[in-house]
Write a protein that holds these residues in place. Structure first.
Motif, PDB file in Angstrom:
ATOM      1  N   ILE A 169       4.662  58.183  83.647  1.00 46.75           N
ATOM      2  CA  ILE A 169       3.947  56.819  83.656  1.00 46.75           C
ATOM      3  C   ILE A 169       4.648  55.999  84.815  1.00 46.75           C
ATOM      4  N   GLN A 170       6.097  56.093  84.743  1.00 44.91           N
ATOM      5  CA  GLN A 170       6.533  55.412  86.004  1.00 44.91           C
ATOM      6  C   GLN A 170       6.227  55.853  87.327  1.00 44.91           C
ATOM      7  N   LYS A 171       6.091  57.025  87.504  1.00 43.96           N
ATOM      8  CA  LYS A 171       5.522  57.597  88.822  1.00 43.96           C
ATOM      9  C   LYS A 171       4.073  57.179  89.075  1.00 43.96           C
ATOM     10  N   GLU A 172       3.214  57.225  87.857  1.00 42.80           N
ATOM     11  CA  GLU A 172       1.970  56.941  88.150  1.00 42.80           C
ATOM     12  C   GLU A 172       1.872  55.194  88.656  1.00 42.80           C
ATOM     13  N   GLU A 173       2.655  54.453  88.053  1.00 43.07           N
ATOM     14  CA  GLU A 173       2.759  52.906  88.509  1.00 43.07           C
ATOM     15  C   GLU A 173       3.185  52.891  89.984  1.00 43.07           C
ATOM     16  N   LEU A 174       4.202  53.550  90.425  1.00 41.89           N
ATOM     17  CA  LEU A 174       4.650  53.741  91.768  1.00 41.89           C
ATOM     18  C   LEU A 174       3.578  54.158  92.686  1.00 41.89           C
ATOM     19  N   MET A 175       3.095  55.055  92.257  1.00 38.47           N
ATOM     20  CA  MET A 175       1.561  55.615  92.980  1.00 38.47           C
ATOM     21  C   MET A 175       0.673  54.682  93.484  1.00 38.47           C
ATOM     22  N   LYS A 176       0.086  53.850  92.241  1.00 37.70           N
ATOM     23  CA  LYS A 176      -0.704  52.772  92.277  1.00 37.70           C
ATOM     24  C   LYS A 176      -0.367  51.738  93.196  1.00 37.70           C
ATOM     25  N   GLN A 177       1.030  51.255  93.123  1.00 37.92           N
ATOM     26  CA  GLN A 177       1.705  50.275  94.093  1.00 37.92           C
ATOM     27  C   GLN A 177       1.581  50.583  95.450  1.00 37.92           C
ATOM     28  N   PHE A 178       2.078  52.149  95.793  1.00 32.80           N
ATOM     29  CA  PHE A 178       1.793  52.430  97.183  1.00 32.80           C
ATOM     30  C   PHE A 178       0.508  52.496  97.604  1.00 32.80           C
ATOM     31  N   MET A 179      -0.409  52.927  96.794  1.00 30.06           N
ATOM     32  CA  MET A 179      -1.626  52.757  97.294  1.00 30.06           C
ATOM     33  C   MET A 179      -2.377  51.639  97.606  1.00 30.06           C
ATOM     34  N   ALA A 180      -1.915  50.890  96.715  1.00 26.76           N
ATOM     35  CA  ALA A 180      -2.507  49.284  96.987  1.00 26.76           C
ATOM     36  C   ALA A 180      -1.811  48.779  98.310  1.00 26.76           C
ATOM     37  N   GLN A 181      -0.495  49.046  98.719  1.00 27.03           N
ATOM     38  CA  GLN A 181       0.268  48.674  99.668  1.00 27.03           C
ATOM     39  C   GLN A 181      -0.255  49.199 100.969  1.00 27.03           C
ATOM     40  N   ASN A 182      -0.822  50.416 100.700  1.00 26.10           N
ATOM     41  CA  ASN A 182      -1.536  51.217 101.962  1.00 26.10           C
ATOM     42  C   ASN A 182      -2.823  51.559 101.772  1.00 26.10           C
TER      43      ASN A 182
END
Length: 222
Positions: A197-210
């Motif tokens: 779940i933590q990795k999925e959240e990090l992926m979403k944040q990274f995609m939103a920032q890029n």
């Protein structure tokens, strides 16, 4: 000069039998399987071998039974009625346990599943018919799969800690235990663990920032 029957026999010897053909085909199919599929099969086979724990989160063996909490392991060993404590042998070491009657083959003798705190371990003879051993785990945030290494293993995902005991743990150990319990429930339901779940959240944040970066479908953080 070879006669026809000899020739036919040679041809038959050169051709693999149907059973050999089946073995060859099975080997080729096994080689063709993806590594992921092999890992899934091995994991499934290991899980099927594990046993459901008893009410004490342990297992009832032929000559004794054991149970556990996250902090301790309790072992009960029946002995003949009227047995005196002076006739008993109970040797608890950091990595091993030996229990039985003096002068007779030990009832329990082997390497413990995990190291223990020897100074905190105690044993007693109850009603002159039962040896009760209290073993203090060194790592108090992990379930034991068996009392001794090499013994039948339980499915630790089905172990149930007493909620009241969690309050006795320090904050760090309690957090680790709660995380473990959450992950076990998620796995049983086929849902992502806390790390996933933590990795999925990090992926979403990274995609939103890029937003200008292109990501392949199903991209995940490793």
């Amino acid at each position: 000069m070879a006669i026809l029957s000899d020739y036919e026999e040679d041809q038959q010897n050169q051709q693999p039998s149907s059973s050999k053909k089946e073995i060859i085909l099975a080997e080729k199919e096994a080689e063709a399987k993806k590594p992921e599929e092999k890992e899934e099969e091995e994991e499934k086979q290991q899980k099927e071998k594990k046993l459901v724990p008893n009410k004490e989160n342990g297992l009832d063996m032929e000559n004794y039974s054991w149970g556990q909490s996250l902090q301790e392991v309790t072992v009960n060993v029946p002995v003949p009625q009227g047995t005196k404590s002076s006739l008993l042998l109970c040797d608890i070491k950091t990595n091993s346990l030996k229990v039985g009657l003096k002068g007779q083959p030990p009832i329990i003798d082997g390497e413990l599943f995990k190291p223990v705190k020897v100074d905190d371990c105690i044993w007693s003879l109850e009603d002159k018919k039962m040896i009760t051993i209290l073993i203090c785990k060194r790592d108090q945030s992990e379930w034991w799969k068996s009392l001794l290494k090499g013994d039948p293993e339980i499915d630790t995902q089905k172990a149930e800690p007493e909620p009241s005991k969690l309050s006795d743990l320090d904050s760090e150990t309690r957090s680790a235990v709660e995380k473990m319990m959450f992950d076990q429930r998620q796995k049983q339901k086929g849902l992502p663990t806390s790390d996933e779940i933590q990795k999925e959240e990090l992926m979403k944040q990274f995609m939103a920032q890029n937003p200008n970066m292109k990501f392949p479908p199903g991209a995940k953080f490793m």
